[in-house]
Design an enzyme around this catalytic site. Structure first.
Site, PDB file in Angstrom:
ATOM      1  N   SER A  17       0.868  -1.341  -0.170  1.00 25.50           N
ATOM      2  CA  SER A  17      -0.159  -0.051  -0.036  1.00 25.50           C
ATOM      3  C   SER A  17       0.963   1.358   0.041  1.00 25.50           C
ATOM      4  O   SER A  17       1.963   1.320   0.421  1.00 25.50           O
ATOM      5  CB  SER A  17      -0.944  -0.073   1.358  1.00 25.50           C
ATOM      6  OG  SER A  17      -1.696  -0.988   1.107  1.00 25.50           O
TER       7      SER A  17
HETATM    8  N1  SAH Z   1      -0.876  -4.894   3.971  1.00 25.85           N
HETATM    9  C1  SAH Z   1      -0.381  -5.317   2.917  1.00 25.85           C
HETATM   10  C2  SAH Z   1      -1.146  -4.814   1.714  1.00 25.85           C
HETATM   11  C3  SAH Z   1      -1.066  -5.708   0.717  1.00 25.85           C
HETATM   12  S1  SAH Z   1      -2.387  -5.667  -0.683  1.00 25.85           S
HETATM   13  C4  SAH Z   1       1.291  -4.490   2.937  1.00 25.85           C
HETATM   14  O1  SAH Z   1       1.393  -3.411   3.629  1.00 25.85           O
HETATM   15  O2  SAH Z   1       1.712  -4.993   1.927  1.00 25.85           O
HETATM   16  C5  SAH Z   1      -3.702  -6.511   0.085  1.00 25.85           C
HETATM   17  C6  SAH Z   1      -3.632  -8.124   0.261  1.00 25.85           C
HETATM   18  O3  SAH Z   1      -4.892  -8.695   0.594  1.00 25.85           O
HETATM   19  C7  SAH Z   1      -3.045  -9.068  -0.737  1.00 25.85           C
HETATM   20  O4  SAH Z   1      -1.695  -9.751  -0.407  1.00 25.85           O
HETATM   21  C8  SAH Z   1      -4.177  -9.984  -0.907  1.00 25.85           C
HETATM   22  O5  SAH Z   1      -3.465 -10.983  -1.237  1.00 25.85           O
HETATM   23  C9  SAH Z   1      -4.890  -9.944   0.448  1.00 25.85           C
HETATM   24  N2  SAH Z   1      -6.024 -10.365   0.400  1.00 25.85           N
HETATM   25  C10 SAH Z   1      -7.018 -10.323  -0.561  1.00 25.85           C
HETATM   26  N3  SAH Z   1      -8.139 -11.055  -0.251  1.00 25.85           N
HETATM   27  C11 SAH Z   1      -7.709 -11.599   0.851  1.00 25.85           C
HETATM   28  C12 SAH Z   1      -8.755 -12.391   2.035  1.00 25.85           C
HETATM   29  N4  SAH Z   1      -9.917 -12.648   1.680  1.00 25.85           N
HETATM   30  N5  SAH Z   1      -8.130 -12.701   3.081  1.00 25.85           N
HETATM   31  C13 SAH Z   1      -6.880 -12.471   3.232  1.00 25.85           C
HETATM   32  N6  SAH Z   1      -5.981 -11.688   2.560  1.00 25.85           N
HETATM   33  C14 SAH Z   1      -6.547 -11.196   1.505  1.00 25.85           C
END
Ligand code: SAH
Length: 213
Positions: free
Chosen positions: A64
């Site tokens: 993010s």
């Molecule tokens: N907090 C992360 C943001 C990653 S983007 C960071 O700081 O890097 C969002 C993430 O949510 C992705 O890795 C994606 O695989 C995950 N995601 C999407 N749907 C999900 C679900 N139902 N349960 C858990 N994770 C999920």
């Protein structure tokens, strides 16, 4: 894995940019000033690590934007020792911010590749979550509930009822809600039955996916 004075200088600049965009919480700014974000990204993106931008990580996901991380974390209003659930571990950067604030962190990721990578990587930097979970964030993690804070870092088409159920009284859920763009939404649990809703600006996240693949 190197963190140099040059990186520290770039981080200080990033903190100034975030202040300029309205982030005020000193502990949040300190955490962003301390965490080596470049180490959470593929080496090809090293030069971009301290721009206020989202970037691709593995498995078609993104780390993010720092402003978004700061904004969501500020809304959570974490105190030391609070139990916090994160949905979407991804690179682990947001997890590290929560740990810097002294939270006890549980974090769920549904992509196995990212789950494995980040599970190995975070402890190497000294960031130890209570538990990193490979699973579906829609159902939360009832085993460690209730949570003082729940932060969802993917765009949710709707607010999952399991997450509301796992919120402590007085607890805060920060979740971007919407399909193509999302409205940052804060839910505060006032009592067993009562939830207060606040809406903030529009953001853009990768989707919170319901069923694996
Ligand atoms: N907090 C992360 C943001 C990653 S983007 C960071 O700081 O890097 C969002 C993430 O949510 C992705 O890795 C994606 O695989 C995950 N995601 C999407 N749907 C999900 C679900 N139902 N349960 C858990 N994770 C999920």
């Amino acid at each position: 894995m190197k963190d140099t004075l040059k990186h520290q200088g770039l981080r200080n600049k990033l903190v100034e940019i975030l202040k300029g965009k309205g982030i005020k919480n000193r502990e949040v700014l300190n955490a962003i000033g301390k965490i080596p974000r470049h180490l959470f990204m593929d080496s090809g993106f090293l030069d971009h690590a301290y721009q206020d931008k989202a970037f691709p990580i593995a498995a078609d996901q993104t780390i993010s934007q720092p402003y978004t991380v700061a904004f969501q974390t500020e809304l959570l209003q974490i105190n030391k020792g609070d139990t916090v659930l994160e949905i979407g571990t991804g690179s682990g950067y947001q997890t590290a911010v929560l740990l810097e604030l002294g939270a006890k962190v549980y974090s769920i990721e549904r992509q196995q590749e990212l789950f494995k990578r980040t599970s190995k990587f975070l402890p190497k930097l000294g960031y130890n979550a209570k538990k990193l979970i490979f699973g579906d964030g829609y159902i939360g993690y009832a085993e460690a509930a209730p949570y003082h804070g729940i932060i969802v870092t993917a765009g949710a088409p709707k607010i999952p009822s399991d997450l509301l159920a796992q919120l402590a009284i007085g607890g805060r859920l920060v979740i971007p809600v919407g399909d193509t763009t999302q409205v940052m939404t804060l839910i505060i649990r006032k009592s067993e039955q009562e939830f207060e809703k606040h809406e903030f600006g529009e953001f853009r996240f990768v989707p919170l996916l319901e069923n694996k693949n």
